[in-house]
Enzyme design. Sequence first.
Site, PDB file in Angstrom:
ATOM      1  N   ASP A  48      63.847 -16.235 -62.989  1.00 32.32           N
ATOM      2  CA  ASP A  48      65.012 -16.793 -62.312  1.00 32.32           C
ATOM      3  C   ASP A  48      64.688 -18.081 -61.564  1.00 32.32           C
ATOM      4  OD1 ASP A  48      66.591 -14.808 -63.287  1.00 32.32           O
ATOM      5  OD2 ASP A  48      66.677 -13.638 -61.435  1.00 32.32           O
ATOM      6  N   GLY A  49      63.449 -18.208 -61.100  1.00 32.34           N
ATOM      7  CA  GLY A  49      63.057 -19.435 -60.412  1.00 32.34           C
ATOM      8  C   GLY A  49      63.162 -20.638 -61.328  1.00 32.34           C
ATOM      9  N   ASP A 148      68.952 -13.581 -36.745  1.00 35.15           N
ATOM     10  CA  ASP A 148      67.885 -14.386 -37.335  1.00 35.15           C
ATOM     11  C   ASP A 148      68.458 -15.532 -38.146  1.00 35.15           C
ATOM     12  OD1 ASP A 148      65.936 -12.835 -36.215  1.00 35.15           O
ATOM     13  OD2 ASP A 148      65.316 -11.854 -38.073  1.00 35.15           O
ATOM     14  N   ALA A 156      76.944 -15.958 -58.252  1.00 34.80           N
ATOM     15  CA  ALA A 156      75.683 -15.995 -58.991  1.00 34.80           C
ATOM     16  C   ALA A 156      74.500 -15.671 -58.090  1.00 34.80           C
ATOM     17  CB  ALA A 156      75.489 -17.361 -59.642  1.00 34.80           C
ATOM     18  N   THR A 159      73.285 -11.467 -55.848  1.00 34.57           N
ATOM     19  CA  THR A 159      72.264 -10.447 -56.095  1.00 34.57           C
ATOM     20  C   THR A 159      70.874 -10.924 -55.711  1.00 34.57           C
ATOM     21  OG1 THR A 159      72.064 -11.206 -58.377  1.00 34.57           O
ATOM     22  CG2 THR A 159      73.566  -9.368 -57.962  1.00 34.57           C
ATOM     23  N   LEU A 163      71.767 -10.058 -51.315  1.00 32.62           N
ATOM     24  CA  LEU A 163      71.665  -8.601 -51.484  1.00 32.62           C
ATOM     25  C   LEU A 163      70.569  -8.033 -50.595  1.00 32.62           C
ATOM     26  CD1 LEU A 163      72.596  -6.052 -52.947  1.00 32.62           C
ATOM     27  CD2 LEU A 163      70.983  -6.603 -54.779  1.00 32.62           C
ATOM     28  N   SER A 164      69.465  -8.747 -50.475  1.00 34.11           N
ATOM     29  CA  SER A 164      68.366  -8.297 -49.599  1.00 34.11           C
ATOM     30  C   SER A 164      68.798  -8.245 -48.141  1.00 34.11           C
ATOM     31  CB  SER A 164      67.154  -9.226 -49.746  1.00 34.11           C
ATOM     32  OG  SER A 164      66.662  -9.215 -51.066  1.00 34.11           O
TER      33      SER A 164
END
Length: 259
Positions: A48-49, A148, A156, A159, A163-164
Amino acid sequence: MTTPKPYDRIAFVASASAEAQEALAHLVVLYGNHDPSNADVVVALGGDGLMLQTLHQQMHSGKPIYGMHRGTVGFLMNEFSTHDLQERLAAARETLINPLLMRATDIHGAVHLHHAINEVALFRQTHQAARLRILIDEHERMPELIADGILVATPAGSTAYNLSAQGPILPINAALLALTPISPFRPRRWRGALLPNTAFVVIEVLEGDKRPVAAVADHDEARDVRRVEVLSDKTISMRMLFDPGHSLDERIVREQFGY
């Protein structure tokens, strides 16, 4: 006379991993390799990167991008195969995505303009939590968020980091943005908001001298910001190709059910 195939001229790009480089060498022998400026399609080999990097590089080209997984994370990638690539490309389904545009003003008054495909995020720069004021379409919606940080995610990117941070997963065709706090302290139970993708989001940094904040659009960072404006840039549409049955819509639905 042979009729050219819809994607006759392919440009391959690959990550630096041995796996991706081996795949690149094999595919170039089979299909050739055109310069992206003269290609019908760009095929990205990696994770994905690399896909995000390729989308950024081709943001204004209008070229369709087709990814094949040869990396660590491949949520945005199709399965890898060297067989019948042109037929796969011709049968692939197209998904259009719009990037976010970030306009960040720093302590010196300098303006930083960057696009983001996944998210625009604000982070505290020191041990002290950030104090932020949130305005949507020029209306104050939250006078003070202590956290924070906070992020604005596209479908897109929903996720990814969103999501994290316990943000919602958005269907790729949803006309929505996710506004998600990062480790909120006050208001403690606020979990964010869903916004129309027409929303104009402004985040102001309170006590910036004492509690400095950085803003990041995917991988482009501006430090010591005082005001960050975010909107969906409808002037840019990027074309992503996915195999039938493995579209980004389907992947997002699967992710919501934990598989």
